[in-house]
Scaffold this motif. Structure first.
Motif, PDB file in Angstrom:
ATOM      1  N   THR A 131       0.954  -1.045  -0.073  1.00 50.17           N
ATOM      2  CA  THR A 131      -0.125   0.150   0.020  1.00 50.17           C
ATOM      3  C   THR A 131       0.954   1.255   0.186  1.00 50.17           C
ATOM      4  OG1 THR A 131      -1.816  -1.054   1.245  1.00 50.17           O
ATOM      5  CG2 THR A 131      -1.816   1.300   1.102  1.00 50.17           C
ATOM      6  N   THR A 139      -4.549   6.934  -1.966  1.00 48.96           N
ATOM      7  CA  THR A 139      -3.854   5.572  -1.481  1.00 48.96           C
ATOM      8  C   THR A 139      -3.868   4.674  -2.827  1.00 48.96           C
ATOM      9  OG1 THR A 139      -5.746   4.557  -0.413  1.00 48.96           O
ATOM     10  CG2 THR A 139      -4.104   5.700   0.910  1.00 48.96           C
ATOM     11  N   THR A 141      -3.025   0.749  -3.712  1.00 49.90           N
ATOM     12  CA  THR A 141      -2.466  -0.888  -2.983  1.00 49.90           C
ATOM     13  C   THR A 141      -2.057  -1.678  -4.337  1.00 49.90           C
ATOM     14  OG1 THR A 141      -4.256  -0.715  -1.282  1.00 49.90           O
ATOM     15  CG2 THR A 141      -3.076  -3.058  -2.020  1.00 49.90           C
ATOM     16  N   LYS A 260      -6.497  -8.051  -2.275  1.00 52.51           N
ATOM     17  CA  LYS A 260      -5.803  -7.149  -1.256  1.00 52.51           C
ATOM     18  C   LYS A 260      -5.960  -7.863   0.175  1.00 52.51           C
ATOM     19  CE  LYS A 260      -8.754  -3.582  -1.473  1.00 52.51           C
ATOM     20  NZ  LYS A 260      -9.154  -2.119  -0.912  1.00 52.51           N
TER      21      LYS A 260
END
Length: 339
Positions: A131, A139, A141, A260
């Protein structure tokens, strides 16, 4: 050369106070890629320590007054062309000094090119996720075996642009000035947003964009013509060229971002597609007999490694798994093995 020795030497270099021998030492130190990010961090620190620059305006003003008195028909542009003026802003001076330091370094060594100076890259290995917090509050990831590239010294005033290879989930921070956020890919399509959450995959066998919330625009090529497609939450567009984009509505967003949490969701995924998933995620070369490629997988499974995932799938489909380093051979179990 230790970090404690390198810092004062580099500060002297930024101020153009190093000898040829010292510059050669710096060149050797920078051959280690781990030292290159430290170089830029110290460059910023050195700039912040410089005293405020106050230009000498009195002398140029006196020269200008005398010039206009002696040559009343002259214009200001002519005077400026004839007069060497001082640097007019602290930021301008910083930029000139930083550029000079980098230029000297580039002249001395061939260890870096223009792209590496202007852009910073984040990379994940096979089986790894990461991340990244961007300067604008967004942000990203990164999925396994992926690369995100962004401007090293911040986004510009017109747009926020990043480059993606592999797969990533974006949570983009909305700007009050509605500045666009653009994800550029080498697959012939770009994603343009203002503030939203979405997943982008650029793997060879599954290039797609899935929108979780907000709204995005996908720009893509059809021949030599660029076209646009607006997505709404729950939309999935597949962009595996040369086929035309395929839009699927009302998908479950969590299915396409499950990676994720190292979770794999199979919704009638063929064994052939599973082999491609192992290649993208873990860098494995998978061999599957033709008569098994169309067998399908259904379910959601947590796996933190390739071996865990292979064990789950082998039990589901009664398969033998033979692994040699990075090569996998899948085959059907004999009837005696199933009992």
């Amino acid at each position: 050369m230790t970090l404690s020795e390198a810092k004062p030497l580099l500060f002297a270099h930024f101020a153009n106070k190093t000898t040829p021998l010292q510059r050669r030492i710096i060149e050797e130190w920078l051959r280690d890629e781990a030292n290159q990010e430290q170089f830029y961090a110290w460059l910023v620190e050195w700039e912040n320590q410089l005293p405020i620059y106050q230009p000498d305006t009195e002398a140029p003003l006196q020269r200008f007054t005398a010039h206009m008195t002696n040559r009343p028909n002259a214009n200001t542009e002519e005077f400026i062309a004839e007069t060497e003026l001082p640097v007019r802003s602290l930021w301008g001076r910083f930029r000139l000094m930083a550029a000079a330091s980098i230029l000297v370094l580039l002249t001395l060594a061939g260890w870096v090119n223009r792209s590496r100076i202007l852009y910073q890259s984040y990379r994940t290995a096979y089986g790894e996720t990461q991340t990244i917090h961007l300067p604008d509050g967004s942000t990203v990831t990164l999925n396994a075996h992926s690369t995100l590239r962004l401007p090293r010294f911040g986004f510009g005033d017109r747009s926020r642009e990043v480059q993606l290879a592999g797969e990533a989930f974006f949570s983009v921070h909305h700007r009050a000035d509605n500045q666009k956020f653009i994800v550029r890919t080498a697959n012939g399509f770009d994603v343009i947003v203002h503030g939203t959450e979405f997943n982008v995959s650029t793997y060879a066998h599954r290039a797609n964009v899935m929108l979780s919330r907000g709204q995005v625009q996908v720009d893509y090529l059809v021949g030599a013509t660029r076209k646009q497609l607006m997505l709404e939450p729950g939309d999935l567009v597949s962009l595996n060229q040369p086929s035309a984009p395929k839009l699927t509505r009302h998908v479950q967003p969590q299915v396409y971002s499950a990676w994720k949490e190292h979770r794999f969701v199979f919704n009638d995924m063929t064994l052939l597609e599973f082999g491609q998933l192992l290649t993208d995620t873990y860098g494995l070369r998978v061999e599957i007999p033709d008569d098994l490629t169309r067998r399908t997988l259904v379910g959601s499974f947590q796996a933190d490694s390739a071996d865990e995932l292979l064990q789950i799938v082998s039990e589901l489909l009664n398969l033998n798994v033979v692994r040699q380093t990075n090569s996998i051979l899948l085959s059907e179990r004999e009837p005696t093995e199933r009992n």
